[in-house]
Design an enzyme around this catalytic site. Structure first.
Site, PDB file in Angstrom:
ATOM      1  N   LYS A  14       0.392  50.532  64.626  1.00 49.21           N
ATOM      2  CA  LYS A  14       0.751  49.401  63.761  1.00 49.21           C
ATOM      3  C   LYS A  14       2.103  49.650  63.080  1.00 49.21           C
ATOM      4  O   LYS A  14       2.600  50.790  63.072  1.00 49.21           O
ATOM      5  CB  LYS A  14      -0.353  49.206  62.718  1.00 49.21           C
ATOM      6  CG  LYS A  14      -1.718  48.878  63.330  1.00 49.21           C
ATOM      7  CD  LYS A  14      -2.753  48.589  62.241  1.00 49.21           C
ATOM      8  CE  LYS A  14      -4.123  48.328  62.854  1.00 49.21           C
ATOM      9  NZ  LYS A  14      -5.115  47.887  61.839  1.00 49.21           N
ATOM     10  N   TYR A  54      -6.654  39.220  66.736  1.00 49.68           N
ATOM     11  CA  TYR A  54      -7.652  39.402  65.676  1.00 49.68           C
ATOM     12  C   TYR A  54      -8.556  38.173  65.503  1.00 49.68           C
ATOM     13  O   TYR A  54      -9.097  37.961  64.413  1.00 49.68           O
ATOM     14  CB  TYR A  54      -6.962  39.755  64.357  1.00 49.68           C
ATOM     15  CG  TYR A  54      -6.491  41.205  64.304  1.00 49.68           C
ATOM     16  CD1 TYR A  54      -7.382  42.256  64.533  1.00 49.68           C
ATOM     17  CD2 TYR A  54      -5.168  41.521  64.002  1.00 49.68           C
ATOM     18  CE1 TYR A  54      -6.961  43.579  64.473  1.00 49.68           C
ATOM     19  CE2 TYR A  54      -4.749  42.844  63.937  1.00 49.68           C
ATOM     20  CZ  TYR A  54      -5.655  43.872  64.169  1.00 49.68           C
ATOM     21  OH  TYR A  54      -5.242  45.188  64.109  1.00 49.68           O
ATOM     22  N   ASN A 117      -3.643  50.992  58.403  1.00 48.83           N
ATOM     23  CA  ASN A 117      -4.425  52.167  58.831  1.00 48.83           C
ATOM     24  C   ASN A 117      -3.914  52.733  60.157  1.00 48.83           C
ATOM     25  O   ASN A 117      -4.664  53.271  60.952  1.00 48.83           O
ATOM     26  CB  ASN A 117      -5.929  51.842  58.876  1.00 48.83           C
ATOM     27  CG  ASN A 117      -6.261  50.754  59.886  1.00 48.83           C
ATOM     28  OD1 ASN A 117      -5.359  50.155  60.473  1.00 48.83           O
ATOM     29  ND2 ASN A 117      -7.535  50.489  60.092  1.00 48.83           N
ATOM     30  N   HIS A 120      -4.673  50.694  65.921  1.00 49.97           N
ATOM     31  CA  HIS A 120      -5.835  49.913  66.366  1.00 49.97           C
ATOM     32  C   HIS A 120      -6.236  50.443  67.735  1.00 49.97           C
ATOM     33  O   HIS A 120      -5.379  50.773  68.552  1.00 49.97           O
ATOM     34  CB  HIS A 120      -5.474  48.421  66.474  1.00 49.97           C
ATOM     35  CG  HIS A 120      -6.523  47.635  67.201  1.00 49.97           C
ATOM     36  ND1 HIS A 120      -7.615  47.117  66.565  1.00 49.97           N
ATOM     37  CD2 HIS A 120      -6.656  47.328  68.526  1.00 49.97           C
ATOM     38  CE1 HIS A 120      -8.392  46.502  67.472  1.00 49.97           C
ATOM     39  NE2 HIS A 120      -7.828  46.619  68.654  1.00 49.97           N
ATOM     40  N   GLU A 131      -8.000  42.783  75.208  1.00 48.95           N
ATOM     41  CA  GLU A 131      -6.829  43.172  74.423  1.00 48.95           C
ATOM     42  C   GLU A 131      -5.690  43.675  75.315  1.00 48.95           C
ATOM     43  O   GLU A 131      -4.520  43.375  75.049  1.00 48.95           O
ATOM     44  CB  GLU A 131      -7.232  44.244  73.400  1.00 48.95           C
ATOM     45  CG  GLU A 131      -8.167  43.663  72.335  1.00 48.95           C
ATOM     46  CD  GLU A 131      -8.729  44.712  71.394  1.00 48.95           C
ATOM     47  OE1 GLU A 131      -8.401  45.907  71.538  1.00 48.95           O
ATOM     48  OE2 GLU A 131      -9.518  44.328  70.505  1.00 48.95           O
TER      49      GLU A 131
HETATM   50  P1  CMP Z   1      -8.337  47.400  63.186  1.00 45.24           P
HETATM   51  O1  CMP Z   1      -9.023  48.472  63.937  1.00 45.24           O
HETATM   52  O2  CMP Z   1      -6.974  47.008  63.590  1.00 45.24           O
HETATM   53  O3  CMP Z   1      -9.280  46.099  63.221  1.00 45.24           O
HETATM   54  C1  CMP Z   1      -9.294  45.143  62.184  1.00 45.24           C
HETATM   55  C2  CMP Z   1      -8.495  45.550  60.990  1.00 45.24           C
HETATM   56  O4  CMP Z   1      -8.736  44.859  59.788  1.00 45.24           O
HETATM   57  C3  CMP Z   1      -8.813  46.984  60.653  1.00 45.24           C
HETATM   58  O5  CMP Z   1      -8.285  47.845  61.653  1.00 45.24           O
HETATM   59  C4  CMP Z   1      -8.175  47.109  59.278  1.00 45.24           C
HETATM   60  O6  CMP Z   1      -6.813  47.445  59.340  1.00 45.24           O
HETATM   61  C5  CMP Z   1      -8.260  45.681  58.723  1.00 45.24           C
HETATM   62  N1  CMP Z   1      -9.140  45.564  57.550  1.00 45.24           N
HETATM   63  C6  CMP Z   1      -8.716  45.295  56.317  1.00 45.24           C
HETATM   64  N2  CMP Z   1      -9.761  45.248  55.480  1.00 45.24           N
HETATM   65  C7  CMP Z   1     -10.870  45.491  56.206  1.00 45.24           C
HETATM   66  C8  CMP Z   1     -12.261  45.582  55.875  1.00 45.24           C
HETATM   67  N3  CMP Z   1     -12.713  45.406  54.648  1.00 45.24           N
HETATM   68  N4  CMP Z   1     -13.112  45.858  56.876  1.00 45.24           N
HETATM   69  C9  CMP Z   1     -12.657  46.031  58.160  1.00 45.24           C
HETATM   70  N5  CMP Z   1     -11.340  45.947  58.507  1.00 45.24           N
HETATM   71  C10 CMP Z   1     -10.461  45.691  57.541  1.00 45.24           C
END
Ligand code: CMP
Length: 152
Positions: A14, A54, A117, A120, A131
């Site tokens: 990311k 998403y 974070n 992904h 994806e």
């Molecule tokens: P990712 O694995 O990219 O998939 C969905 C993303 O939503 C997740 O990583 C996080 O970066 C983001 N996200 C933000 N808040 C939440 C939450 N409360 N629960 C799950 N995903 C979240």
């Protein structure tokens, strides 16, 4: 011990991972593990692609910040191949929330924020197929043999 099915999965580094200069660090973890990079693309994810990627999270409270973040700068899309690649990459990625992700995982070692974070990773064969199709065309996968391939 079963060898596992040969799989292909999508990883997105990311924008926070790119901007923090962690591309090499993250990529090298997967390379050292033995996963094969079969396609790679540095790109700016626009709002449309973000919404497709998403789609399952649309309507959730964190959706706007998720889209805002993923469109905020360059991301690196990687197609990784290997035995049980989908589960292996998820294990190496760690829990969604870096605050509770285990040390030794990418999120556990490098982050604290849940939206930013770092990475992904596809969570199932169905997600991986869907994806990967958002980022790569079939002819963009480049087959080759790693020199360590087949070692036990
Ligand atoms: P990712 O694995 O990219 O998939 C969905 C993303 O939503 C997740 O990583 C996080 O970066 C983001 N996200 C933000 N808040 C939440 C939450 N409360 N629960 C799950 N995903 C979240």
């Amino acid at each position: 011990m079963p060898e596992g099915t040969l799989e292909r999965t999508l990883v997105l580094v990311k924008p926070d991972g790119v901007k923090r200069g962690l591309l090499g660090t993250i990529l090298s973890r997967f390379e050292h593990k033995g996963l094969k990079v079969v396609a790679a693309r540095l790109l700016l994810i626009g709002p449309e692609l973000a919404a497709r990627h998403y789609a399952e999270h649309e309507g959730k409270p964190f959706y706007p910040s998720l889209v805002q973040h993923i469109t905020s700068g360059p991301a690196l899309a990687l197609a990784l191949e290997g035995r049980s690649a989908i589960a292996v990459v998820r294990l190496m990625t760690g829990a969604t929330n870096p605050q509770t992700a285990a040390p030794g995982t990418i999120r556990g070692d490098f982050g604290l924020a849940i939206t930013a974070n770092l990475i992904h990773a596809s969570d199932s064969p169905q997600s991986a197929e869907r994806e990967l199709g958002l980022y790569f065309r079939a002819e963009e996968y480049l087959p080759y043999t790693r020199s360590d391939e087949g070692s036990v």
